[in-house]
Design a protein around this motif. Structure first.
Motif, mmCIF file in Angstrom:
data_model
loop_
_atom_site.group_PDB
_atom_site.id
_atom_site.type_symbol
_atom_site.label_atom_id
_atom_site.label_comp_id
_atom_site.label_asym_id
_atom_site.label_seq_id
_atom_site.Cartn_x
_atom_site.Cartn_y
_atom_site.Cartn_z
ATOM 1 N N ALA A 117 -6.470 14.479 20.686
ATOM 2 C CA ALA A 117 -5.010 14.341 20.643
ATOM 3 C C ALA A 117 -4.426 14.385 22.049
ATOM 4 N N ALA A 118 -3.122 14.054 22.130
ATOM 5 C CA ALA A 118 -2.445 14.053 23.436
ATOM 6 C C ALA A 118 -1.416 15.162 23.527
ATOM 7 N N ASN A 119 -1.226 15.673 24.747
ATOM 8 C CA ASN A 119 -0.119 16.586 25.040
ATOM 9 C C ASN A 119 1.028 15.735 25.570
ATOM 10 N N ILE A 120 2.226 15.949 25.048
ATOM 11 C CA ILE A 120 3.362 15.198 25.593
ATOM 12 C C ILE A 120 4.516 16.148 25.913
ATOM 13 N N GLY A 121 5.410 15.667 26.761
ATOM 14 C CA GLY A 121 6.562 16.479 27.158
ATOM 15 C C GLY A 121 7.873 15.841 26.764
ATOM 16 N N GLU B 186 6.765 9.617 25.949
ATOM 17 C CA GLU B 186 5.332 9.578 26.254
ATOM 18 C C GLU B 186 4.454 9.166 25.070
ATOM 19 N N VAL B 187 5.074 8.987 23.911
ATOM 20 C CA VAL B 187 4.275 8.674 22.720
ATOM 21 C C VAL B 187 3.529 7.352 22.879
ATOM 22 N N LYS B 188 4.228 6.372 23.445
ATOM 23 C CA LYS B 188 3.637 5.033 23.555
ATOM 24 C C LYS B 188 2.326 5.095 24.365
ATOM 25 N N ALA B 189 2.396 5.746 25.522
ATOM 26 C CA ALA B 189 1.198 5.834 26.368
ATOM 27 C C ALA B 189 0.106 6.618 25.645
ATOM 28 N N ALA B 190 0.506 7.655 24.898
ATOM 29 C CA ALA B 190 -0.486 8.450 24.171
ATOM 30 C C ALA B 190 -1.258 7.555 23.203
ATOM 31 N N MET C 63 -4.971 16.818 25.137
ATOM 32 C CA MET C 63 -4.978 16.723 26.612
ATOM 33 C C MET C 63 -3.984 15.687 27.109
ATOM 34 N N THR C 64 -3.832 15.609 28.423
ATOM 35 C CA THR C 64 -3.058 14.545 29.063
ATOM 36 C C THR C 64 -3.623 13.210 28.587
ATOM 37 N N ALA C 65 -2.729 12.308 28.173
ATOM 38 C CA ALA C 65 -3.179 11.085 27.502
ATOM 39 C C ALA C 65 -4.236 10.313 28.288
ATOM 40 N N SER C 66 -4.072 10.221 29.615
ATOM 41 C CA SER C 66 -4.982 9.369 30.379
ATOM 42 C C SER C 66 -6.421 9.887 30.367
ATOM 43 N N LEU C 67 -6.627 11.144 29.966
ATOM 44 C CA LEU C 67 -7.994 11.689 29.934
ATOM 45 C C LEU C 67 -8.724 11.379 28.627
ATOM 46 N N ILE C 68 -7.968 10.892 27.635
ATOM 47 C CA ILE C 68 -8.553 10.700 26.302
ATOM 48 C C ILE C 68 -9.749 9.738 26.283
ATOM 49 N N PRO C 69 -9.640 8.540 26.900
ATOM 50 C CA PRO C 69 -10.771 7.604 26.794
ATOM 51 C C PRO C 69 -12.089 8.215 27.274
ATOM 52 N N ARG C 70 -12.027 8.929 28.400
ATOM 53 C CA ARG C 70 -13.247 9.523 28.944
ATOM 54 C C ARG C 70 -13.822 10.567 27.985
ATOM 55 N N ILE C 71 -12.945 11.439 27.466
ATOM 56 C CA ILE C 71 -13.428 12.507 26.578
ATOM 57 C C ILE C 71 -14.005 11.909 25.285
ATOM 58 N N LYS C 72 -13.339 10.886 24.755
ATOM 59 C CA LYS C 72 -13.873 10.257 23.540
ATOM 60 C C LYS C 72 -15.251 9.666 23.821
ATOM 61 N N HIS C 73 -15.361 9.032 24.987
ATOM 62 C CA HIS C 73 -16.642 8.433 25.367
ATOM 63 C C HIS C 73 -17.743 9.501 25.399
ATOM 64 N N GLU C 74 -17.437 10.638 26.024
ATOM 65 C CA GLU C 74 -18.433 11.729 26.120
ATOM 66 C C GLU C 74 -18.802 12.242 24.723
ATOM 67 N N ILE C 75 -17.796 12.388 23.858
ATOM 68 C CA ILE C 75 -18.063 12.896 22.507
ATOM 69 C C ILE C 75 -19.006 11.947 21.765
ATOM 70 N N MET C 76 -18.729 10.649 21.892
ATOM 71 C CA MET C 76 -19.513 9.685 21.134
ATOM 72 C C MET C 76 -20.944 9.549 21.665
ATOM 73 N N GLN C 77 -21.136 9.896 22.941
ATOM 74 C CA GLN C 77 -22.480 9.803 23.526
ATOM 75 C C GLN C 77 -23.316 11.056 23.242
ATOM 76 N N GLY C 78 -22.649 12.191 22.959
ATOM 77 C CA GLY C 78 -23.376 13.463 22.933
ATOM 78 C C GLY C 78 -23.670 13.991 21.540
#
Ligand code: PEP
Ligand code: MG
Length: 553
Positions: A272-276, A280-284, A525-540
């Motif tokens: 999920a994303a943290n927003i303020g 910021e929803v669109k970017a999330a 987390m901050t939205a821009s970190l999501i792709p990397r974290i998802k990638h790590e989850i799917m690999q591990g």
């Protein structure tokens, strides 16, 4: 090598373009009483021209970067439109006999200094917005042309003492390979824009304008903040290769962004994303957020002199609920106090604001404020899937009191016949060590826990999260923190509720793996970190991470 603050990730190497600010010396002279109207007319024209510039910037940024980024300049427009600001300038001209440029310098300078003196790093950075606008209005008053940044058509690394948000918005990412500034912080609008334009940047780099001139070579690392002045050919090449690898890796991560995060051995994790703010929803969503794990609701209360009423809050929460179209959104109730001050809520000065009347403590003391927010959230829950989370809960009594106010708000809405989600879930933010220790006592009351590791670490080690000097204590991987988290997860599991983490550690790959290994089911987390974290989850593999933390503990 020198070092600044990593502000936008990536690497860059190449020749420097040193941005020389056209010296803006403000002419200061007193004017005769009959000259005041002429100065005032000149000022109004300069304000109008400045607004036209800002409107053009908004449109260009909206088209080229995105609506969220252009919102930065909406706030510039609001400042220029503010009648009290114009009145203050007029008073300097008419009552104090200052020429228009002097009056502008005074009034904008005063606001700049006011924000610069604040402790909150986000608000502190707002000083640069006033600096930006002051320069813009002065340029129009004095007839000085803007430095040409758009026309730079060689690949360069831009080096400047300071870069205003307007300067940054004019940069062409095709030609600007990187940015280094002498002042500034990671939450400045310049840093935010650089991240969104994907231009690697290092800010707050001491003396950099003295170390580098146009044509010199430089290499920068926007992930660590390192800057190499006059690199060797081998270093230059190494940085260019790092950037190519960084780009390729990002593309691979982006490919995972839209998929559901499931580990290779089949464990589903909600990312999920943290927003303020609603903007910021669109970017999330673009970054692949499956939910909003933390909506910091303070944004409606900061930088303004009046409290938002129920309608205004309702509109903001409903917008987020509707845009997330049925995906869950956790709204954290007001976390004001401590370093976050709302001008409309004057609080007594405290010796230890971080240990004082903040967040849920303040809401329980100012019940009308709390009820208004809860009513707004409940009403908005009719338009999507909202969840309510209470911050800074330290004891069972605080939680039961907060839930009682929520019941009161629900009862009132039922009486009024106003629809809301009767099944709305509630949760506790686990960010005070006492809450982690008595998680078994808190779990029976709620549907979920979300661990606010930023504060949990700060309070566990008694180390201010903003103070660099005690930064060595700020260690998310320390057994003291891992044990607390493990215990929270176990108590939650025993009571059949789920646990997420919404502090910064959720977006750091090594910690995300440890959290999943301990049984955490949601990471926000901050939205821009999501792709990397998802990638790590799917690999591990969950089982491997579980074994690794078991051994670490
Ligand atoms: C936290 O404390 O971890 C958290 C997410 O809240 P904030 O950073 O807003 O205090
Ligand atoms: Mg917190």
């Amino acid at each position: 090598m020198t070092k600044g603050i990593a502000a936008s990730p990536g690497y860059a190497a190449g020749p420097v373009f040193r941005l020389q600010e056209a010296e803006l010396t403000t002419p200061r002279h007193t004017i005769a009483a009959d000259g005041a109207e002429q100065e005032w007319t000149a000022l109004q024209e300069a304000l109008e021209r400045s607004k036209a510039d800002v409107r053009a910037t908004i449109q260009r940024v909206a088209e080229q970067v995105g609506a969220e980024e252009s919102a930065i300049f909406e706030s510039h427009l609001m400042i220029l439109d503010d009648p009290t600001l114009a009145d203050d300038i007029r008073a300097e001209i008419v009552a104090n006999g200052k020429n228009a440029a002097w009056a502008v310098d005074e009034v904008f300078g005063k606001h700049e200094a006011l924000f610069a003196a604040l402790d909150d790093p986000y608000l502190k950075e707002r000083a640069s917005d006033f600096r930006d606008l002051k320069k813009r209005v002065l340029r129009h008053l004095l007839g000085i042309a803007e430095a040409t940044l758009e026309s730079l058509n060689e690949a360069v690394v831009l080096v400047a003492y300071d870069l205003t948000p307007s300067d940054t918005a004019r940069l062409n990412p095709q030609t600007i390979k990187g940015i280094i500034t002498e002042i500034g912080g990671t939450t400045s609008h310049t840093a935010i824009l650089a991240r969104n334009l994907q231009i690697p940047a290092v800010v707050g780099c001491p003396e950099i304008t003295k170390l580098l001139a146009t044509g010199d070579l430089v290499a920068l690392d926007g992930c660590s903040g390192e800057v190499i002045c006059h690199p060797t050919p081998a270093q230059l090449q190494a940085y260019q290769e790092k950037q190519a690898a960084f780009r390729a890796e990002k593309e691979r991560w982006q490919a995972s962004a839209k998929a559901l995060a499931v580990t290779a051995d089949g464990r589903r994790i909600e990312v999920a994303a943290n927003i303020g703010s609603p903007a910021e929803v669109k970017a999330a969503l673009e970054h692949g957020a499956e939910a909003i794990g933390l909506f910091r609701s303070e944004f409606l209360f900061l930088e303004r002199d009046t409290l938002p009423d129920e309608e205004e809050q309702f509109a903001a929460y409903r917008q987020v609920a509707a845009e997330m179209a049925g995906r869950p959104v956790i709204i954290r109730t007001l976390d004001i106090g401590g370093d976050k001050q709302a001008p409309a809520l004057p609080l007594e000065k405290e010796l230890n604001p971080f240990l004082g009347l903040r967040a849920i403590r303040l809401c329980l003391e100012q019940k009308a404020l709390f009820l208004t927010q809860l009513r707004a959230i409940l009403r908005a829950s009719h338009y999507g899937k909202l969840r309510i989370m209470f911050p800074m809960i330290a004891t069972e009594a605080e939680l039961t009191q907060a839930l009682a106010v929520l019941e009161e708000a629900k009862a009132a809405l039922r009486r009024e016949g106003v629809p809301f989600d009767e099944q709305i879930e509630t949760g506790v933010m686990i960010e005070v060590p006492s809450a982690a220790i008595i998680a078994d006592k808190l779990a029976p009351y709620v549907d979920f826990f979300s661990i606010g590791s930023n504060d949990l670490i700060q309070y566990t080690f008694a180390a201010d999260r903003m103070n660099q000097k005690v930064g060595y204590l700020y260690d998310p991987g320390h057994p003291a923190i891992l044990r607390l988290i493990k215990q929270v997860v176990e108590h939650a599991a025993a009571h059949g509720i789920w646990v997420g983490v919404c502090g910064e550690m959720a977006g750091v790959p090594e910690f995300a793996k440890a959290l999943i290994g301990m049984g955490v089911q949601e990471l926000s987390m901050t939205a821009s970190l999501i792709p990397r974290i998802k990638h790590e989850i799917m690999q591990g593999r969950y089982r491997e991470w579980a074994e690794q933390v078991r051994q670490a503990l």
